[in-house]
Design an enzyme around this catalytic site. Structure first.
Site, mmCIF file in Angstrom:
data_model
loop_
_atom_site.group_PDB
_atom_site.id
_atom_site.type_symbol
_atom_site.label_atom_id
_atom_site.label_comp_id
_atom_site.label_asym_id
_atom_site.label_seq_id
_atom_site.Cartn_x
_atom_site.Cartn_y
_atom_site.Cartn_z
ATOM 1 N N CYS A 82 0.833 -1.208 0.000
ATOM 2 C CA CYS A 82 0.000 0.000 0.000
ATOM 3 C C CYS A 82 0.866 1.255 0.000
ATOM 4 C CB CYS A 82 -0.902 0.013 1.232
ATOM 5 S SG CYS A 82 -2.245 -1.185 1.126
ATOM 6 N N CYS A 163 -3.535 0.195 -3.227
ATOM 7 C CA CYS A 163 -4.239 0.506 -1.974
ATOM 8 C C CYS A 163 -3.557 1.655 -1.246
ATOM 9 C CB CYS A 163 -4.329 -0.737 -1.087
ATOM 10 S SG CYS A 163 -2.773 -1.602 -0.858
#
Ligand code: C8R
Length: 263
Positions: A82, A163
């Protein structure tokens, strides 16, 4: 007619298949694995090459399908942490310079699959030997060329996997505007980001040093991008000439006023 008497070999407008494609792909595969990415321990370079070959050899280069490339995508997939995904459009050189010296960011070309195939060309030919080394269709020549199907599919998967906070580097010196709905970023990636996983999209709008400032964060094309993303419930910010990236541009333009470090 003359043409029938003297059939020309089929010629596309794009570069032909890269010579020694097999050796290049295998070499890049082994060197990426040698860098010690632990999550890639089980990857099999020979199998990966065979699955790329099976995707295009002996096939019509204008009829590529996502099914052709599915096995290759499955064999090469790995997670991207992420907050690291970095998208781009029309900033190829700059974005890769930046991701190479700032390991906090990963472009598609820094992932296993993108790394192996970046800058290479390949396409099939229904007649022997099954690979066309002379020419391959440009993206504009047919809708489902081997290159466009591959890059759109890889880009879709890269976007789906993103993400946290994601970044995109766009080019404000393009006359047609920094955001183009016809680009892979504008037609594939933004629609495959997942609002449940991506918390924010940060745009870095870079102008060429000394180049035209055709577009900016307050320009029409970024408004359009903002509308599309806000409609999809993303939070979005935009920064003109993000300084850490601009300093990289300045390496090549040290005397330009925009590069004066004393301001
Ligand atoms: N992406 C798309 N195309 C890619 C690519 C890639 O990672 N890597 C390469 N080498 N290419 P552009 P865009 C090739 O107008 O269309 C992903 C393809 O031949 O500058 O918006 C990436 O994740 C393609 O035609 O950018 C990035 O975020 C050109 O280079 C976007 O999509 C890129 O064309 C960039 O695609």
């Amino acid at each position: 007619s003359k043409e029938e008497a003297n059939p020309e070999p089929l010629r596309w407008q794009g570069r032909g298949t890269t010579r020694n494609l097999r050796e290049i792909v295998l070499g890049r595969c082994y060197s990426y694995l040698a860098e010690g990415h632990a999550e890639l321990r089980d990857k099999d370079c020979l199998k990966i090459w065979e699955s790329l070959k099976a995707a295009f050899v002996h096939k019509n280069p204008c009829n590529a399908t996502t099914e052709d490339y599915r096995p290759l995508m499955e064999l090469t997939s790995h997670p991207v942490p992420c907050n690291k995904s970095l998208f781009w459009s029309r900033t190829y050189d700059l974005v890769h310079l930046y991701s190479k010296c700032n390991h906090h960011f990963l472009t598609l070309e820094d992932t296993f699959l993108g790394y192996m195939l970046d800058g290479l060309s390949w396409c099939g030919d229904p007649s022997a030997p099954g690979i066309n080394y002379e020419s391959c269709p440009k993206w504009s020549e047919c809708e489902r060329s081997s290159g466009s199907v591959f890059w759109k599919m890889a880009s879709k998967m890269f976007a789906e996997a993103a993400c946290g906070v994601v970044h995109v580097m766009l080019n404000g010196s393009i006359e047609a505007g920094a955001f183009r709905t016809s680009s892979v970023f504008g037609s594939v990636e933004i629609f495959n980001l997942n609002p449940d996983k991506v918390s924010e999209i940060r745009i870095w709008l870079m102008n060429d040093i000394g180049g035209p400032q055709s577009d900016s964060c307050s320009g029409y094309s970024i408004k359009k991008l903002r509308n599309i993303l806000e409609e999809r419930n993303f939070k979005i910010t935009c920064e003109d000439n993000y300084r850490p990236v601009q300093l990289l541009q300045c390496v090549h333009n040290p005397d330009h006023p925009d590069c004066n470090l004393c301001i």
